[in-house]
Design a protein around this motif. Sequence first.
Motif, mmCIF file in Angstrom:
data_model
loop_
_atom_site.group_PDB
_atom_site.id
_atom_site.type_symbol
_atom_site.label_atom_id
_atom_site.label_comp_id
_atom_site.label_asym_id
_atom_site.label_seq_id
_atom_site.Cartn_x
_atom_site.Cartn_y
_atom_site.Cartn_z
ATOM 1 N N ASP A 1 -2.757 -23.987 6.985
ATOM 2 C CA ASP A 1 -3.036 -24.252 5.573
ATOM 3 C C ASP A 1 -1.978 -25.168 4.961
ATOM 4 O OD1 ASP A 1 -5.323 -22.520 5.400
ATOM 5 O OD2 ASP A 1 -3.954 -20.824 5.415
ATOM 6 N N VAL A 2 -0.710 -24.842 5.206
ATOM 7 C CA VAL A 2 0.338 -25.652 4.585
ATOM 8 C C VAL A 2 0.433 -27.028 5.236
ATOM 9 C CG1 VAL A 2 1.645 -23.668 3.757
ATOM 10 C CG2 VAL A 2 2.185 -24.632 5.992
ATOM 11 N N TYR A 3 0.110 -27.112 6.527
ATOM 12 C CA TYR A 3 0.100 -28.435 7.163
ATOM 13 C C TYR A 3 -1.046 -29.288 6.628
ATOM 14 C CZ TYR A 3 3.575 -26.864 10.578
ATOM 15 O OH TYR A 3 4.720 -26.399 11.185
ATOM 16 N N ALA A 4 -2.173 -28.656 6.340
ATOM 17 C CA ALA A 4 -3.294 -29.401 5.753
ATOM 18 C C ALA A 4 -2.948 -29.888 4.351
ATOM 19 C CB ALA A 4 -4.545 -28.525 5.716
ATOM 20 N N MET A 5 -2.176 -29.089 3.620
ATOM 21 C CA MET A 5 -1.790 -29.452 2.264
ATOM 22 C C MET A 5 -0.663 -30.483 2.254
ATOM 23 S SD MET A 5 -0.837 -26.816 -0.801
ATOM 24 C CE MET A 5 -0.683 -27.375 -2.496
ATOM 25 N N GLN B 1 11.682 -32.528 1.748
ATOM 26 C CA GLN B 1 12.363 -31.249 1.580
ATOM 27 C C GLN B 1 11.747 -30.435 0.446
ATOM 28 O OE1 GLN B 1 16.592 -31.705 1.202
ATOM 29 N NE2 GLN B 1 16.869 -32.358 3.320
ATOM 30 N N GLN B 2 11.333 -31.123 -0.627
ATOM 31 C CA GLN B 2 10.685 -30.401 -1.722
ATOM 32 C C GLN B 2 9.353 -29.825 -1.270
ATOM 33 O OE1 GLN B 2 11.991 -29.943 -5.255
ATOM 34 N NE2 GLN B 2 10.690 -28.317 -4.488
ATOM 35 N N MET B 3 8.577 -30.596 -0.516
ATOM 36 C CA MET B 3 7.327 -30.090 0.033
ATOM 37 C C MET B 3 7.581 -28.884 0.930
ATOM 38 S SD MET B 3 5.485 -33.680 1.094
ATOM 39 C CE MET B 3 5.411 -35.044 -0.060
ATOM 40 N N LEU B 4 8.637 -28.963 1.748
ATOM 41 C CA LEU B 4 8.952 -27.864 2.655
ATOM 42 C C LEU B 4 9.339 -26.610 1.881
ATOM 43 C CD1 LEU B 4 9.424 -26.710 5.460
ATOM 44 C CD2 LEU B 4 11.703 -27.777 5.444
ATOM 45 N N SER B 5 10.106 -26.775 0.822
ATOM 46 C CA SER B 5 10.511 -25.620 0.022
ATOM 47 C C SER B 5 9.304 -24.933 -0.608
ATOM 48 C CB SER B 5 11.499 -26.070 -1.064
ATOM 49 O OG SER B 5 12.003 -24.970 -1.767
ATOM 50 N N ILE B 6 8.364 -25.735 -1.133
ATOM 51 C CA ILE B 6 7.138 -25.169 -1.708
ATOM 52 C C ILE B 6 6.304 -24.491 -0.616
ATOM 53 C CG2 ILE B 6 4.962 -25.712 -2.854
ATOM 54 C CD1 ILE B 6 6.459 -27.999 -4.294
ATOM 55 N N ALA B 7 6.146 -25.177 0.513
ATOM 56 C CA ALA B 7 5.321 -24.647 1.596
ATOM 57 C C ALA B 7 5.902 -23.339 2.142
ATOM 58 C CB ALA B 7 5.201 -25.681 2.713
ATOM 59 N N ARG B 8 7.220 -23.278 2.269
ATOM 60 C CA ARG B 8 7.854 -22.041 2.760
ATOM 61 C C ARG B 8 7.591 -20.879 1.808
ATOM 62 N NH1 ARG B 8 14.049 -22.570 3.093
ATOM 63 N NH2 ARG B 8 13.789 -22.258 0.853
ATOM 64 N N THR B 9 7.626 -21.150 0.506
ATOM 65 C CA THR B 9 7.337 -20.106 -0.473
ATOM 66 C C THR B 9 5.881 -19.661 -0.371
ATOM 67 O OG1 THR B 9 9.022 -20.997 -1.952
ATOM 68 C CG2 THR B 9 7.390 -19.536 -2.934
ATOM 69 N N LEU B 10 4.982 -20.600 -0.149
ATOM 70 C CA LEU B 10 3.565 -20.250 -0.017
ATOM 71 C C LEU B 10 3.313 -19.352 1.187
ATOM 72 C CD1 LEU B 10 1.858 -23.664 -0.858
ATOM 73 C CD2 LEU B 10 1.984 -21.630 -2.304
ATOM 74 N N VAL C 1 11.304 -27.877 10.666
ATOM 75 C CA VAL C 1 10.304 -27.645 9.625
ATOM 76 C C VAL C 1 9.551 -26.345 9.899
ATOM 77 C CG1 VAL C 1 8.087 -28.476 8.731
ATOM 78 C CG2 VAL C 1 10.027 -30.050 8.933
ATOM 79 N N GLN C 2 9.059 -26.179 11.127
ATOM 80 C CA GLN C 2 8.265 -24.991 11.431
ATOM 81 C C GLN C 2 9.102 -23.722 11.347
ATOM 82 O OE1 GLN C 2 4.920 -25.261 13.985
ATOM 83 N NE2 GLN C 2 5.609 -23.545 15.253
ATOM 84 N N GLN C 3 10.345 -23.775 11.784
ATOM 85 C CA GLN C 3 11.205 -22.591 11.699
ATOM 86 C C GLN C 3 11.445 -22.198 10.241
ATOM 87 O OE1 GLN C 3 14.436 -24.177 14.026
ATOM 88 N NE2 GLN C 3 13.846 -23.042 15.875
ATOM 89 N N ASN C 4 11.641 -23.179 9.373
ATOM 90 C CA ASN C 4 11.780 -22.898 7.948
ATOM 91 C C ASN C 4 10.536 -22.200 7.417
ATOM 92 O OD1 ASN C 4 14.117 -24.117 6.015
ATOM 93 N ND2 ASN C 4 14.016 -25.284 7.933
ATOM 94 N N LEU C 5 9.372 -22.685 7.815
ATOM 95 C CA LEU C 5 8.121 -22.101 7.325
ATOM 96 C C LEU C 5 7.943 -20.675 7.822
ATOM 97 C CD1 LEU C 5 5.727 -25.166 7.781
ATOM 98 C CD2 LEU C 5 6.665 -24.266 5.646
ATOM 99 N N ALA D 1 2.631 -34.597 5.793
ATOM 100 C CA ALA D 1 3.926 -35.152 6.194
ATOM 101 C C ALA D 1 4.753 -34.111 6.941
ATOM 102 C CB ALA D 1 4.693 -35.639 4.963
ATOM 103 N N LEU D 2 4.609 -32.849 6.602
ATOM 104 C CA LEU D 2 5.344 -31.793 7.290
ATOM 105 C C LEU D 2 4.810 -31.583 8.701
ATOM 106 C CD1 LEU D 2 5.809 -29.100 4.479
ATOM 107 C CD2 LEU D 2 7.363 -30.956 5.159
ATOM 108 N N GLN D 3 3.514 -31.685 8.856
ATOM 109 C CA GLN D 3 2.935 -31.509 10.189
ATOM 110 C C GLN D 3 3.422 -32.604 11.135
ATOM 111 O OE1 GLN D 3 -1.362 -31.542 10.443
ATOM 112 N NE2 GLN D 3 -1.299 -30.173 12.211
ATOM 113 N N ARG D 4 3.603 -33.810 10.603
ATOM 114 C CA ARG D 4 4.086 -34.908 11.438
ATOM 115 C C ARG D 4 5.543 -34.721 11.840
ATOM 116 N NH1 ARG D 4 0.912 -37.902 7.614
ATOM 117 N NH2 ARG D 4 2.775 -38.394 6.389
ATOM 118 N N ARG D 5 6.258 -33.850 11.140
ATOM 119 C CA ARG D 5 7.686 -33.666 11.414
ATOM 120 C C ARG D 5 7.987 -32.202 11.744
ATOM 121 N NH1 ARG D 5 11.567 -37.463 8.080
ATOM 122 N NH2 ARG D 5 12.455 -37.406 10.170
#
Length: 237
Positions: free
Chosen positions: A119-123, A143-152, A92-96, A126-130
Amino acid sequence: MLMLDALHAHYGQTPVLHGVSLQVQAGEIVALLGRNGSGRSTTARAIMGLVACSGRLQWQGHDLNGLPTYARARLGLGYVPEGRDVFPQLTVQQNLLLGQQPGRWRGPVAAPVRWQLDDVYAMFPALQRRVHTAAGVLSGGEQQMLSIARTLMGNPALIIIDEPTEGLAPQVVAQLGQFLQTLKTRGVAVLLIEQKLTIALHISDRVLVMGQGRIVFQGTPAELRQDAVTRQEWLEV
């Protein structure tokens, strides 16, 4: 902010968009609705320079025609494609971190507040836990959350999100709606490409309906709710 005027696009010799005109202003959520094959995803791809097009395409006064996709991203356009497109073998973090664009902002107006990992972990808790989990084993919603977060992490001023709720449970869809409204409070404009009327009418400031490569309706969510003819002809199965 974003302005399309008489935009035409094609794949090879096949025309797909026939004079599409639309605008997205700062701090606005605009939903682009329509059935599959109506031209919604092609519109997003044209904005990002992923399909051949002609017509007027401007971002904050800049002419985007001819610019490569990476240059459009550096000007503040973010894109979450249909299908999520995470890197499954990376965590997850590498993707971000792959989404970061530190110091690259070249837009003609001030950038919104820069997004950091915290910021993205606060938003997306679930991503921060993984954070150290491979993206390929995440649920569809994660995965959808991760895709949005990576774009942010690229610090966009406008984010184009293509079919974010496809295949997701109603509870996750509701969460995504809340996330998109939070983006608005952070100064990020949203162009939401959707089939589901429920989320689009609930969170959008304006809605546009596409049919056969053209905009066939534009107005407020309340106006679309009252327009049974448009819904039946262009949206309902």
